[in-house]
Design a protein around this motif. Sequence first.
Motif, short mmCIF file in Angstrom:
data_model
loop_
_atom_site.label_atom_id
_atom_site.label_comp_id
_atom_site.label_asym_id
_atom_site.label_seq_id
_atom_site.Cartn_x
_atom_site.Cartn_y
_atom_site.Cartn_z
N GLY A 75 2.10 4.13 9.97
CA GLY A 75 2.51 4.98 8.86
C GLY A 75 3.59 4.38 7.97
N THR A 76 3.91 3.11 8.15
CA THR A 76 4.89 2.45 7.28
C THR A 76 4.37 2.47 5.84
OG1 THR A 76 5.64 1.02 9.08
CG2 THR A 76 6.13 0.30 6.84
N PRO A 77 5.21 2.82 4.84
CA PRO A 77 4.74 2.92 3.45
C PRO A 77 4.09 1.63 2.95
CG PRO A 77 6.91 3.90 3.67
CD PRO A 77 6.61 3.23 4.98
N ASP A 78 3.06 1.76 2.14
CA ASP A 78 2.32 0.60 1.65
C ASP A 78 3.22 -0.37 0.89
OD1 ASP A 78 -0.03 1.51 2.75
OD2 ASP A 78 -0.78 2.40 0.89
N ALA A 79 4.11 0.16 0.03
CA ALA A 79 4.98 -0.71 -0.76
C ALA A 79 5.91 -1.53 0.13
CB ALA A 79 5.80 0.13 -1.75
N VAL A 80 6.36 -0.93 1.22
CA VAL A 80 7.22 -1.64 2.16
C VAL A 80 6.42 -2.73 2.88
CG1 VAL A 80 8.54 -1.40 4.31
CG2 VAL A 80 8.80 0.28 2.47
N LYS A 81 5.21 -2.40 3.30
CA LYS A 81 4.37 -3.39 3.98
C LYS A 81 4.05 -4.56 3.05
CE LYS A 81 1.24 -0.37 5.37
NZ LYS A 81 0.06 0.22 6.06
N GLU A 82 3.79 -4.26 1.80
CA GLU A 82 3.50 -5.33 0.84
C GLU A 82 4.68 -6.27 0.66
OE1 GLU A 82 2.32 -3.26 -2.67
OE2 GLU A 82 0.44 -2.50 -1.79
N ARG A 83 5.87 -5.70 0.63
CA ARG A 83 7.07 -6.54 0.49
C ARG A 83 7.28 -7.41 1.73
NH1 ARG A 83 9.64 -10.01 -0.33
NH2 ARG A 83 11.81 -10.23 -1.05
N ALA A 121 8.98 4.80 10.81
CA ALA A 121 8.07 3.94 10.04
C ALA A 121 8.67 3.62 8.68
CB ALA A 121 6.72 4.62 9.90
N THR A 122 9.77 2.88 8.69
CA THR A 122 10.50 2.57 7.46
C THR A 122 10.47 1.10 7.08
OG1 THR A 122 12.53 2.31 8.74
CG2 THR A 122 12.09 4.50 7.81
N GLY A 123 9.97 0.25 7.98
CA GLY A 123 9.95 -1.18 7.72
C GLY A 123 11.15 -1.92 8.27
N TYR A 124 12.10 -1.19 8.85
CA TYR A 124 13.30 -1.83 9.38
C TYR A 124 13.17 -2.21 10.86
CZ TYR A 124 15.66 -0.82 5.03
OH TYR A 124 16.02 -0.79 3.69
#
Length: 333
Positions: free
Chosen positions: A267-275, A97-100
């Motif tokens: 569970g991807t971090p909120d800041a990553v999802k926002e970006r 869950a890293t956004g990649y």
Amino acid sequence: MKKFPTRRTILGVVAASSLLAITACGGNVAGSASTSDTFPADPINLTVGAAPGGSTDLIARALANSAGTDLGVPMPVVNKPGANGALAMKELEGKPATGYDLATLNASLITITPLAVGEAEAVTLDDVDVLVGLSQDDYVLVANPAAGVKSIKDIVAAGDKFTYGTTGVGTGSQLAQAVLFKQAKIGGTEVPFDSGAPAVTAVLGNQVQLATVQLGEAKAQIDAGKLVPIVVFSTERNKFLPDVPTATEEGYDVPVSQYRAVVAPKGTPDAVKERLVKSFEAAFKTKEYQDFNEKNLLTPREISGEEIVTEWTALAKKYKALVDEHGISLSGK
């Protein structure tokens, strides 16, 4: 005189080295703040649960091109067809869950496929983080001109002599057609296909007389006079077929469209999802992406992940109520 490092200096160096090691490894300290702050540093994979060349694949590639530009990294599209998109979703669930690693998700997999498969095979929105909605793709019931029908009334009057195609088990095509035909008391023989393209080909060749497909798959043949549009299944008339009534207008409660969204592992971090959401919103505003939607007859449905969860959950309940009310089995059993 040669100076030796003090104990304080040595401890400082050790602490700094440890911090660098944690950062380099992308450690999960304090919610991975360093990872979020530097995201993205590598290409982001966008998985599509369909073969290359179809509507979902084309949407993903158009989106990835524009969003990748905003992010400053490549966003390659990875095709993982099978099980109406379920294989791609199961693979995404196993990714970090890293956004990649992201995926496109068709609403039918959440709202309709569970009506046709066992609970263990079904995919739910609880399994992913929904980032943003993309578009709406409407279904249209079409006929071969040789069938001699131009309306639902014509089909009813013709009796049970027609065969009709759908784009497969657990799809919006199957649901829309099954509910409409049940409400209108239309008989006939169903012929499921693997996707919209072979269903359209079968109607053109008069191997089946009717089929429900996505508008983009049939519009060129409709314009050429080789297919007759009977009804669309959207809640309002489609702007690309303004003279064709909706099933609702004809008196049948069959509001079925295909919706799409982008999702990430749970569970991807909120800041990553926002970006990521910011990059998709930037893509929506580009002329290139807007022209793509227009060319492919797609109605933008660019809403938040929270709105997607609310809408798709309501649709799933409505569709289940419809099949229960009319005794419809989408599994063929």
